[in-house]
Design a protein around this motif. Structure first.
Motif, PDB file in Angstrom:
ATOM      1  N   ASN A  36       0.828  -1.211   0.000  1.00 33.79           N
ATOM      2  CA  ASN A  36       0.000   0.000   0.000  1.00 33.79           C
ATOM      3  C   ASN A  36       0.862   1.260   0.000  1.00 33.79           C
ATOM      4  O   ASN A  36       0.578   2.219  -0.710  1.00 33.79           O
ATOM      5  N   PHE A  37       1.902   1.250   0.822  1.00 34.44           N
ATOM      6  CA  PHE A  37       2.753   2.442   0.893  1.00 34.44           C
ATOM      7  C   PHE A  37       3.445   2.668  -0.456  1.00 34.44           C
ATOM      8  O   PHE A  37       3.536   3.795  -0.945  1.00 34.44           O
ATOM      9  N   LEU A  38       3.894   1.571  -1.061  1.00 34.45           N
ATOM     10  CA  LEU A  38       4.538   1.694  -2.373  1.00 34.45           C
ATOM     11  C   LEU A  38       3.555   2.225  -3.414  1.00 34.45           C
ATOM     12  O   LEU A  38       3.887   3.097  -4.226  1.00 34.45           O
ATOM     13  N   GLN A  39       2.321   1.718  -3.353  1.00 36.77           N
ATOM     14  CA  GLN A  39       1.326   2.194  -4.326  1.00 36.77           C
ATOM     15  C   GLN A  39       1.078   3.692  -4.135  1.00 36.77           C
ATOM     16  O   GLN A  39       0.911   4.427  -5.109  1.00 36.77           O
ATOM     17  N   ALA A  40       1.128   4.133  -2.883  1.00 35.95           N
ATOM     18  CA  ALA A  40       0.946   5.571  -2.606  1.00 35.95           C
ATOM     19  C   ALA A  40       2.098   6.363  -3.241  1.00 35.95           C
ATOM     20  O   ALA A  40       1.899   7.468  -3.741  1.00 35.95           O
ATOM     21  N   ILE A  41       3.286   5.805  -3.230  1.00 32.70           N
ATOM     22  CA  ILE A  41       4.418   6.483  -3.891  1.00 32.70           C
ATOM     23  C   ILE A  41       4.159   6.544  -5.404  1.00 32.70           C
ATOM     24  O   ILE A  41       4.258   7.606  -6.018  1.00 32.70           O
ATOM     25  N   PHE A  42       3.816   5.397  -5.986  1.00 32.97           N
ATOM     26  CA  PHE A  42       3.584   5.393  -7.444  1.00 32.97           C
ATOM     27  C   PHE A  42       2.434   6.325  -7.830  1.00 32.97           C
ATOM     28  O   PHE A  42       2.506   7.040  -8.827  1.00 32.97           O
ATOM     29  N   ASP A  43       1.373   6.321  -7.033  1.00 32.44           N
ATOM     30  CA  ASP A  43       0.217   7.157  -7.368  1.00 32.44           C
ATOM     31  C   ASP A  43       0.545   8.640  -7.281  1.00 32.44           C
ATOM     32  O   ASP A  43       0.070   9.448  -8.077  1.00 32.44           O
ATOM     33  N   SER A  44       1.357   9.002  -6.283  1.00 33.04           N
ATOM     34  CA  SER A  44       1.602  10.438  -6.075  1.00 33.04           C
ATOM     35  C   SER A  44       2.760  10.953  -6.924  1.00 33.04           C
ATOM     36  O   SER A  44       2.888  12.153  -7.133  1.00 33.04           O
ATOM     37  N   GLN A  45       3.620  10.063  -7.409  1.00 34.82           N
ATOM     38  CA  GLN A  45       4.794  10.486  -8.195  1.00 34.82           C
ATOM     39  C   GLN A  45       4.590  10.060  -9.656  1.00 34.82           C
ATOM     40  O   GLN A  45       5.126   9.038 -10.088  1.00 34.82           O
ATOM     41  N   SER A  46       3.855  10.859 -10.382  1.00 36.77           N
ATOM     42  CA  SER A  46       3.470  10.425 -11.729  1.00 36.77           C
ATOM     43  C   SER A  46       4.670  10.291 -12.673  1.00 36.77           C
ATOM     44  O   SER A  46       4.608   9.553 -13.654  1.00 36.77           O
ATOM     45  N   ASP A  47       5.780  10.973 -12.355  1.00 36.40           N
ATOM     46  CA  ASP A  47       6.975  10.867 -13.199  1.00 36.40           C
ATOM     47  C   ASP A  47       7.548   9.455 -13.261  1.00 36.40           C
ATOM     48  O   ASP A  47       8.308   9.125 -14.168  1.00 36.40           O
ATOM     49  N   LEU A  48       7.213   8.653 -12.284  1.00 36.96           N
ATOM     50  CA  LEU A  48       7.798   7.309 -12.249  1.00 36.96           C
ATOM     51  C   LEU A  48       7.254   6.453 -13.399  1.00 36.96           C
ATOM     52  O   LEU A  48       7.937   5.560 -13.885  1.00 36.96           O
ATOM     53  N   ARG A  49       6.035   6.750 -13.806  1.00 37.19           N
ATOM     54  CA  ARG A  49       5.483   6.028 -14.964  1.00 37.19           C
ATOM     55  C   ARG A  49       6.296   6.444 -16.190  1.00 37.19           C
ATOM     56  O   ARG A  49       6.407   7.627 -16.490  1.00 37.19           O
ATOM     57  N   GLY A  50       6.922   5.469 -16.825  1.00 38.75           N
ATOM     58  CA  GLY A  50       7.757   5.794 -17.980  1.00 38.75           C
ATOM     59  C   GLY A  50       9.121   6.344 -17.568  1.00 38.75           C
ATOM     60  O   GLY A  50       9.926   6.735 -18.403  1.00 38.75           O
ATOM     61  N   GLY A  51       9.402   6.376 -16.275  1.00 36.10           N
ATOM     62  CA  GLY A  51      10.656   6.961 -15.802  1.00 36.10           C
ATOM     63  C   GLY A  51      11.610   5.936 -15.216  1.00 36.10           C
ATOM     64  O   GLY A  51      11.440   4.728 -15.353  1.00 36.10           O
ATOM     65  N   THR A  52      12.649   6.469 -14.558  1.00 32.68           N
ATOM     66  CA  THR A  52      13.689   5.622 -13.969  1.00 32.68           C
ATOM     67  C   THR A  52      13.618   5.703 -12.447  1.00 32.68           C
ATOM     68  O   THR A  52      13.505   6.792 -11.880  1.00 32.68           O
ATOM     69  N   LEU A  53      13.687   4.556 -11.813  1.00 29.17           N
ATOM     70  CA  LEU A  53      13.629   4.486 -10.356  1.00 29.17           C
ATOM     71  C   LEU A  53      14.853   3.729  -9.843  1.00 29.17           C
ATOM     72  O   LEU A  53      15.250   2.712 -10.422  1.00 29.17           O
TER      73      LEU A  53
END
Ligand code: VG1
Ligand code: CO
Length: 544
Positions: A36-53
């Motif tokens: 859940n916490f990770l999903q909150a990171i992905f949901d709030s940080q839209s740059d991660l979609r298509g980005g580098t982590l």
């Protein structure tokens, strides 16, 4: 590869503290808690979609499992490239370095820093932004807001990836790069410090050092940099293999927990220089023979000597310290004619100042110092800074620090921690102090006259954001201070921190024992806050 949506339910206790979300391992093992916490990171940080982590951790228990969860969820959430340290390891400063170097959109660091590890210990997760630094409060609050509503998360079905083999592979659309956790960081250190000169110091034969990695993440970094690259003799690095439970110890580099190097740097046979780092490699303790350098003094010495170090040869632009850190560095800044900023506790508050070029060096009393080379405090960096300085000045640690006091005066400093007290009593104690604030200025406590008393509030000079209630400060006319605040990194009950500082200009007095100098202030601080009556404790758990 199919991404599936898994149902969960929001947790209400996922607000990040001073440095990420820290909980017991057992809490993180509750089904869906980590996800859940990770999903909150992905949901709030839209740059991660298509980005580098970037992903890595301090090697503590649950590190490897959590990395596998991140791989699956990153793939499902559309991350394009995932960079992982081999073995799932990355020290906090190395993660910062890698985020910056590869222009990643962010990083996830798995660590509870200096807190104990193992199945009954602590685990933690921090999110760092594209500048390499800890997420500022606006971001952590956004993540927290998401955790309050997340009731499902995305993942893919996938067998565990072998984290020990360096190389690249595809997970669906996502590229996974397993990299050497040390190489990029070591390369950066070689740019900042005069490795040639340090090598000569070690090969001279009259200089001995010890580094205690405390069974935590800096082991591989210290072996590589100190022993391989700088030629310190084998055995210089002790407890250098990261263990999931840190050998049963507390990976906290202070006089209590790093006692082995304290012993081995004392007496005529003691080594010339000793240092330790914490669980995730961002803290440092500096020792000379029979000599402890307080973190506040270390920052001040670094600022005063930065021009002697390769990477800072052109001077420093400004400095910053957290509010409870001693004012020793303020005196250096004044002397150099540069700005000195006072920020709340936690590295995230240095971020804007570093990004905007207002400061070059910064530090905290809690064994943390760093510079604009990354956006995190950096344990080994501080050790290399001192090594470089010792090689340039060819004096002992004690000589360098006592000369510093001679020039600037000495800020005696101590911190009392009362750990694991009841949350209600701790909060009541602070509330009561807050009530007393208006009547304190002008009054006398012991022999000391109160100049100001407030609850520290900080307005970020770059973005104007305001952080209130950051600690009770009581400043006296002679420059002494008492500061009280509650820890934001603990996982059990509350921890009350009492920070005490006394200034002494007279060199004749510089050799006095800290405990003796601080005794009158300790008495005032404990009585004013009614610590014994309110917490039931007559003594602190740890004194640093
Ligand atoms: C403590 C220290 C603070 C430091 C933080 C994280 O926070 O006081 O100076 O930045 O730990 O350090 P608190 O809220 O418990 O006082 V680390 O090495 O845990 O990333
Ligand atoms: Co740490």
């Amino acid at each position: 590869m199919k991404s599936t949506l898994i149902c969960s339910h929001p947790f209400d206790d996922q607000r990040p503290g001073t440095s990420g979300l820290r909980k017991k391992v057992r809490d993180f093992q509750v089904p869906h808690y980590l996800e859940n916490f990770l999903q909150a990171i992905f949901d709030s940080q839209s740059d991660l979609r298509g980005g580098t982590l970037v992903v890595g951790g301090d090697g503590r228990y649950y590190n490897r499992e959590a990395v596998q969860v991140i791989i699956r969820m990153a793939a499902a959430n559309g991350v394009s490239t995932l960079i992982i340290g081999q073995g799932g390891l990355l020290s906090t400063p190395a993660a910062s370095c890698i985020i910056r170097k590869y222009q990643a959109n962010g990083g996830i660091i798995l660590s509870a820093s200096h807190n104990p590890g193992g199945p009954d210990g602590d685990f933690g997760i921090k999110f760092n932004t594209a500048n390499g630094g800890p997420a500022p409060e606006v971001v952590t609050e956004l993540i927290y807001a998401c955790t309050r509503t997340v009731d499902c998360y995305r993942s893919v079905e996938l067998d565990a990836i072998d984290l020990d083999v360096i190389g690249e592979q595809r997970v669906g659309e996502m590229l996974v790069k397993l990299i050497d956790p040390v190489a990029d960081y070591a390369e950066l250190m070689a740019k900042l410090f005069d490795f040639e000169l340090i090598r000569k110091r070690f090969s001279g034969g009259d200089f001995r050092m010890l580094f205690d990695a405390m069974h935590a993440v800096t082991g591989p970094y210290a072996h590589q940099i100190l022993e391989q690259q700088l030629g310190a003799k084998a055995g210089t690095v002790i407890n250098g293999k990261p263990k999931a439970d840190f050998g049963g110890g507390h990976p906290d580099p202070n006089l209590v927990h790093a006692h082995e190097i304290v012993e081995r740097s004392s007496g005529t046979d003691g080594v010339d220089f000793a240092a330790a780092s914490d669980g995730d490699g961002d803290r440092n303790m500096i020792l000379g023979r029979d000599f402890f350098v307080t973190p506040s003094d270390s920052l001040a010495v670094m600022a005063a000597n930065a021009h002697l170090i390769k990477g800072y040869r052109d001077g420093i632009r400004g400095v910053a310290r957290s509010m409870p850190t001693s004012q020793a560095v303020d005196r250096v800044a004044e002397h150099l004619g540069i700005s000195c900023y006072e920020t709340p506790t936690g590295w995230k508050f240095f971020g804007n100042l570093l990004d905007d070029g207002c400061i070059t060096l910064c530090g905290e009393e809690s064994f943390g110092s760093g510079s604009d080379h990354v956006q995190e405090k950096d344990g080994l960096w501080a050790v290399l800074f001192w090594l470089n300085l010792l090689a340039v000045r060819r004096q002992s640690v004690a000589e360098i620090v006592t000369e510093h006091w001679h020039t600037y005066g000495r800020n005696f400093y101590t911190r009392y921690d009362y750990e694991g007290i009841e949350i209600e009593s701790a909060e009541a104690l602070i509330a009561e102090l807050r009530k007393q604030l208006p009547r304190l200025p002008g009054s006398k406590l012991g022999g000391y006259e109160v100049e100001y008393a407030d609850d520290f509030s900080y307005t970020d000079p770059i973005d104007g954001s305001i952080s209130e209630r950051q600690g009770i400060r009581i400043g006296f006319k002679d420059g002494s201070r008492i500061v009280y605040r509650l820890s934001g990194t603990g996982t059990q009950g509350a921890t009350l921190r009492v920070y005490l500082e006394a200034y002494e200009a007279d060199p004749e007095q510089h050799g006095r024992e800290t405990a003796e100098v601080m005794a009158p202030l300790v008495k005032i601080a404990t009585e004013l806050a009614e610590i014994k009556a309110r917490t039931g404790r007559s003594d602190p758990t740890v004194i640093t």
